[in-house]
Design a protein around this motif. Structure first.
Motif, PDB file in Angstrom:
ATOM      1  N   TYR A 204      45.519  37.598  50.825  1.00 44.88           N
ATOM      2  CA  TYR A 204      45.070  37.745  49.448  1.00 44.88           C
ATOM      3  C   TYR A 204      45.155  36.443  48.664  1.00 44.88           C
ATOM      4  O   TYR A 204      46.080  35.657  48.834  1.00 44.88           O
ATOM      5  CB  TYR A 204      45.876  38.816  48.721  1.00 44.88           C
ATOM      6  CG  TYR A 204      45.440  40.217  49.109  1.00 44.88           C
ATOM      7  CD1 TYR A 204      45.951  40.833  50.235  1.00 44.88           C
ATOM      8  CD2 TYR A 204      44.485  40.881  48.364  1.00 44.88           C
ATOM      9  CE1 TYR A 204      45.534  42.089  50.607  1.00 44.88           C
ATOM     10  CE2 TYR A 204      44.061  42.153  48.722  1.00 44.88           C
ATOM     11  CZ  TYR A 204      44.586  42.746  49.858  1.00 44.88           C
ATOM     12  OH  TYR A 204      44.163  43.999  50.217  1.00 44.88           O
TER      13      TYR A 204
ATOM     14  N   ARG B 215      43.368  39.541  44.843  1.00 42.51           N
ATOM     15  CA  ARG B 215      42.031  39.905  45.285  1.00 42.51           C
ATOM     16  C   ARG B 215      41.766  39.268  46.637  1.00 42.51           C
ATOM     17  O   ARG B 215      42.505  38.383  47.077  1.00 42.51           O
ATOM     18  CB  ARG B 215      40.956  39.465  44.290  1.00 42.51           C
ATOM     19  CG  ARG B 215      40.870  37.978  44.051  1.00 42.51           C
ATOM     20  CD  ARG B 215      39.595  37.621  43.284  1.00 42.51           C
ATOM     21  NE  ARG B 215      38.442  37.523  44.179  1.00 42.51           N
ATOM     22  CZ  ARG B 215      37.274  38.097  43.947  1.00 42.51           C
ATOM     23  NH1 ARG B 215      37.084  38.831  42.864  1.00 42.51           N
ATOM     24  NH2 ARG B 215      36.278  37.944  44.802  1.00 42.51           N
TER      25      ARG B 215
ATOM     26  N   GLN C 171      51.489  47.066  45.970  1.00 42.43           N
ATOM     27  CA  GLN C 171      52.200  47.063  44.702  1.00 42.43           C
ATOM     28  C   GLN C 171      52.647  45.643  44.351  1.00 42.43           C
ATOM     29  O   GLN C 171      53.137  44.930  45.214  1.00 42.43           O
ATOM     30  CB  GLN C 171      53.411  47.982  44.777  1.00 42.43           C
ATOM     31  CG  GLN C 171      54.179  48.100  43.478  1.00 42.43           C
ATOM     32  CD  GLN C 171      55.340  49.074  43.588  1.00 42.43           C
ATOM     33  OE1 GLN C 171      55.554  49.693  44.640  1.00 42.43           O
ATOM     34  NE2 GLN C 171      56.078  49.228  42.521  1.00 42.43           N
TER      35      GLN C 171
ATOM     36  N   TYR D 199      43.876  44.427  41.904  1.00 44.60           N
ATOM     37  CA  TYR D 199      45.300  44.748  42.013  1.00 44.60           C
ATOM     38  C   TYR D 199      46.083  43.962  40.978  1.00 44.60           C
ATOM     39  O   TYR D 199      45.940  42.738  40.869  1.00 44.60           O
ATOM     40  CB  TYR D 199      45.810  44.422  43.412  1.00 44.60           C
ATOM     41  CG  TYR D 199      44.958  44.996  44.506  1.00 44.60           C
ATOM     42  CD1 TYR D 199      44.240  44.171  45.366  1.00 44.60           C
ATOM     43  CD2 TYR D 199      44.862  46.371  44.684  1.00 44.60           C
ATOM     44  CE1 TYR D 199      43.440  44.694  46.363  1.00 44.60           C
ATOM     45  CE2 TYR D 199      44.060  46.907  45.683  1.00 44.60           C
ATOM     46  CZ  TYR D 199      43.353  46.070  46.508  1.00 44.60           C
ATOM     47  OH  TYR D 199      42.563  46.604  47.492  1.00 44.60           O
TER      48      TYR D 199
ATOM     49  N   ARG E 237      50.950  45.382  51.290  1.00 40.93           N
ATOM     50  CA  ARG E 237      49.669  44.742  51.619  1.00 40.93           C
ATOM     51  C   ARG E 237      49.941  43.534  52.505  1.00 40.93           C
ATOM     52  O   ARG E 237      51.054  43.054  52.600  1.00 40.93           O
ATOM     53  CB  ARG E 237      48.959  44.296  50.341  1.00 40.93           C
ATOM     54  CG  ARG E 237      48.757  45.419  49.355  1.00 40.93           C
ATOM     55  CD  ARG E 237      47.900  45.006  48.165  1.00 40.93           C
ATOM     56  NE  ARG E 237      47.854  46.057  47.160  1.00 40.93           N
ATOM     57  CZ  ARG E 237      47.068  47.116  47.237  1.00 40.93           C
ATOM     58  NH1 ARG E 237      46.258  47.255  48.270  1.00 40.93           N
ATOM     59  NH2 ARG E 237      47.084  48.033  46.301  1.00 40.93           N
TER      60      ARG E 237
END
Length: 120
Positions: free
Chosen positions: A30, A96, A1, A109, A25
């Motif tokens: 990322y 990403r 989120q 996302y 995450r």
């Protein structure tokens, strides 16, 4: 989120920092980016930051905006200086894996957006 925050109303020439907190995450794995969408226009890339901390910017914000990340806080920032009325938009953070890309479709996302309004 992804949760973006920090938008607001400022005057031309002012500075503003917006943030995007990431939960659920492995943030450090990322690549993060900021996009913006002005009224009646398409969403476009503004800045991205790789896992190693190196940034990439669209020409219109180079020298004025700085993207950074704090992996300990799972947060990415966009420091915006010398703001112009044409910077007015809803700013979205996105995430990403792998290489940095500048297209909307490259990011699976997304956060909900934060509105930045720059008055003249």
């Amino acid at each position: 989120q992804l949760q973006a925050s920090g938008g607001g109303l400022v005057q031309a020439g002012d500075s503003l920092r917006i943030s995007c907190a990431v939960s659920g995450r492995t943030f450090s794995s990322y690549l993060m980016a900021w996009f913006r969408q002005a009224p009646g226009k398409e969403r476009t890339f503004v800045a991205g930051i790789r896992r190693n901390g190196s940034g990439y910017y669209v020409d219109s914000v180079k020298g004025r905006f700085t993207i950074s990340r704090d992996n300990a806080k799972n947060t990415v920032y966009l420091q915006m200086n010398s703001l112009k009325p044409e910077d007015t938009a809803v700013y979205y953070c996105a995430a990403r894996e792998n290489i940095l890309v500048t297209v909307v479709t490259g990011y699976p996302y997304w956060g909900q957006g934060t509105l930045v309004t720059v008055s003249s």
